[in-house]
Motif scaffolding. Structure first.
Motif, mmCIF file in Angstrom:
data_model
loop_
_atom_site.group_PDB
_atom_site.id
_atom_site.type_symbol
_atom_site.label_atom_id
_atom_site.label_comp_id
_atom_site.label_asym_id
_atom_site.label_seq_id
_atom_site.Cartn_x
_atom_site.Cartn_y
_atom_site.Cartn_z
ATOM 1 N N GLN A 182 0.840 -1.191 0.000
ATOM 2 C CA GLN A 182 0.000 0.000 0.000
ATOM 3 C C GLN A 182 0.873 1.237 0.000
ATOM 4 O O GLN A 182 1.737 1.399 0.853
ATOM 5 N N ARG A 225 -3.830 7.756 -0.318
ATOM 6 C CA ARG A 225 -5.081 7.044 -0.055
ATOM 7 C C ARG A 225 -6.261 7.936 -0.392
ATOM 8 O O ARG A 225 -7.220 8.044 0.350
ATOM 9 N N GLY A 238 -8.326 7.694 -2.857
ATOM 10 C CA GLY A 238 -9.506 7.011 -3.357
ATOM 11 C C GLY A 238 -9.556 6.834 -4.838
ATOM 12 O O GLY A 238 -10.567 6.430 -5.384
ATOM 13 N N GLY A 258 -7.463 1.646 -4.600
ATOM 14 C CA GLY A 258 -6.362 1.733 -3.658
ATOM 15 C C GLY A 258 -5.478 2.916 -3.953
ATOM 16 O O GLY A 258 -5.872 3.902 -4.559
ATOM 17 N N TRP A 299 -4.469 -2.876 6.164
ATOM 18 C CA TRP A 299 -5.130 -2.571 4.896
ATOM 19 C C TRP A 299 -5.463 -3.787 4.053
ATOM 20 O O TRP A 299 -6.230 -3.690 3.104
ATOM 21 N N SER A 355 -8.701 -6.622 7.195
ATOM 22 C CA SER A 355 -9.905 -6.112 6.537
ATOM 23 C C SER A 355 -10.519 -7.152 5.602
ATOM 24 O O SER A 355 -11.742 -7.216 5.445
ATOM 25 N N TYR A 396 -11.697 -2.766 9.479
ATOM 26 C CA TYR A 396 -10.362 -2.251 9.724
ATOM 27 C C TYR A 396 -10.091 -2.369 11.225
ATOM 28 O O TYR A 396 -10.967 -2.043 12.035
ATOM 29 N N VAL A 409 -15.250 -1.993 6.863
ATOM 30 C CA VAL A 409 -14.654 -1.512 5.623
ATOM 31 C C VAL A 409 -15.763 -0.944 4.744
ATOM 32 O O VAL A 409 -16.700 -1.672 4.384
ATOM 33 N N PRO A 431 -12.978 -1.360 -1.695
ATOM 34 C CA PRO A 431 -12.973 -0.508 -0.500
ATOM 35 C C PRO A 431 -12.954 0.967 -0.876
ATOM 36 O O PRO A 431 -12.148 1.401 -1.701
ATOM 37 N N ARG A 464 -12.112 4.780 -0.204
ATOM 38 C CA ARG A 464 -11.091 5.483 0.566
ATOM 39 C C ARG A 464 -11.265 6.984 0.394
ATOM 40 O O ARG A 464 -11.978 7.450 -0.487
ATOM 41 N N GLY A 465 -10.604 7.727 1.241
ATOM 42 C CA GLY A 465 -10.643 9.171 1.123
ATOM 43 C C GLY A 465 -11.764 9.801 1.925
ATOM 44 O O GLY A 465 -12.486 9.141 2.676
ATOM 45 N N ALA A 506 -15.676 8.511 2.916
ATOM 46 C CA ALA A 506 -15.743 7.118 2.439
ATOM 47 C C ALA A 506 -16.954 6.394 3.016
ATOM 48 O O ALA A 506 -17.654 5.667 2.301
#
Length: 381
Positions: free
Chosen positions: A166, A170, A172, A224, A240, A244, A250, A261, A272, A274-275, A278
């Protein structure tokens, strides 16, 4: 103050620990000290009670519990991130408990710790790599992945890692960013966000222009990191990816509590989110596969399965990275037939798991798993 108590053939010292609780003067092993005279017993009792009042007194009986019992209490009292707890447990089980588990705390001297540390250093001095047997299907996956990705040495350690991890971003998006879509469509990033999350409030012409830019750039929301790291770090892998995936949550990681998640159902089986926002953008969640499972827990599973196969202890220790220093272990050896039988058993279990997955659905959107399912289906015909 303390007092002396006549026990017939000797005197013992008694001192006050707390209200209604008295202790007896004892040695470092917790055994009661037998004094020849009343005066000696009284002086020793006064000295112990002075330690109690000064806050420096230590219960002699506390040193009689085993290291294993103390370690269990200590571990249960910790409240840390799941990955940290996993690391602590692994270090205890693999390094400390094999040496000290059944020993009373009071019996562990500095010289014992020094000898253990010296042995550990010698054992792991050249343990940067270890060769183990791998079933053919797993070796094919590894070699195929390496051929496709052509991994390079990382800048941080100079080591070459098979899998990338990762990255730091992050936000998104995968590939193109929101700002790229905004520039192509000639709108603000806020407008792009509205088209993605609340399209009904955007004018038809603007919405069409933004969607055209999204299509042209291959923008995907909720993916991701934009840039993958050169390798996984243990903490990031647990947070991550592993935890999850198996639990749908998480793990707790300061300052955030454990949480589901957030998943976007498009595309199946979900991505998933993200950001920022979310949780609000998510429209589905994952059902737990094995809640509570950790990557270290898989070591326990592997050991249990090998015991079910009746794998010789010498071979099990080799695969687990354990060292058996007993005399019996020196006279046992690993043969080619032992290795072949173990690999055959592991392969049979792997094929059984693929058969079970085929019974659910014959395809998968995950390319690697889909290839494995098709290969297994052909082999069964």
């Amino acid at each position: 103050m303390g007092f002396a108590e006549n026990r017939g053939t000797y005197w013992r010292g008694r001192y006050k620990i707390s209200l209604g609780k008295y202790g007896t003067v004892a040695d470092e092993n917790g055994d009661v000290i037998r004094f020849r005279t009343k005066r000696e017993a009284k002086q020793a009792a006064d000295a112990e009670e002075a330690k109690v009042r000064a806050g420096s007194w230590k219960d002699p009986a506390a040193g009689q519990i085993t290291f294993g019992e103390y370690a269990s209490r200590w571990y249960a009292a910790q409240d840390l991130a799941a990955s940290t707890m996993q690391n602590y447990r692994r270090h205890l089980e693999e390094h400390l408990l094999p040496e000290f588990e059944d020993r009373p705390l009071a019996s562990i001297q500095r010289t014992d710790v020094d000898a253990w540390e010296k042995k550990e250093k010698a054992l792991y001095e050249d343990d940067s790599y270890r060769t183990i047997d791998a079933p053919r299907w797993l070796a094919r996956l590894w070699t195929g992945h390496i051929a496709r990705t052509q991994p390079k040495p990382c800048a941080c350690h100079g080591n070459t890692y098979m899998f990338r991890g990762q990255g730091v971003s992050r936000t998104g998006e995968t590939g193109a960013k929101v700002v790229d879509v905004a520039r192509r469509a000639g709108v603000s990033t806020g407008t792009v966000s509205n088209v993605i999350n609340r399209p009904d409030i955007v004018a038809d012409a603007t919405r069409a222009r933004v969607r055209e830019a999204i299509e042209a750039l291959g923008f995907t929301r909720g993916g991701g990191a934009v840039d993958q790291a050169e390798h996984w770090r243990r903490n990031g892998f647990a947070t991550w990816l592993f935890t999850s995936a198996v639990s749908g949550w998480y793990p707790k990681k300061a300052p955030q509590a454990a949480r589901p998640v957030p998943v976007l159902a498009d595309t199946w089986p979900g991505v998933p989110a993200r950001g920022r926002g979310a949780q609000a953008r998510a429209d589905s969640c994952w059902v737990p596969i094995a809640k509570g499972l950790t990557s270290h827990g898989l070591r326990h599973t592997h050991k249990t399965r090998m015991e079910g196969f009746r794998t010789p202890p010498k071979l099990m220790d080799e695969r687990m990275g354990h060292i058996d220093g007993s005399v019996q272990a020196r006279y046992s050896h690993i043969t080619r037939e032992m290795r072949e039988e173990l690999l055959a058993n592991l392969t049979a279990e792997w094929e059984a798991s693929l058969d079970a997955r085929l019974a659910v659905c014959t395809t998968s959107p995950v390319a690697v798993l889909n290839d494995l399912l098709q290969e297994r289906a052909r082999a069964r015909r």
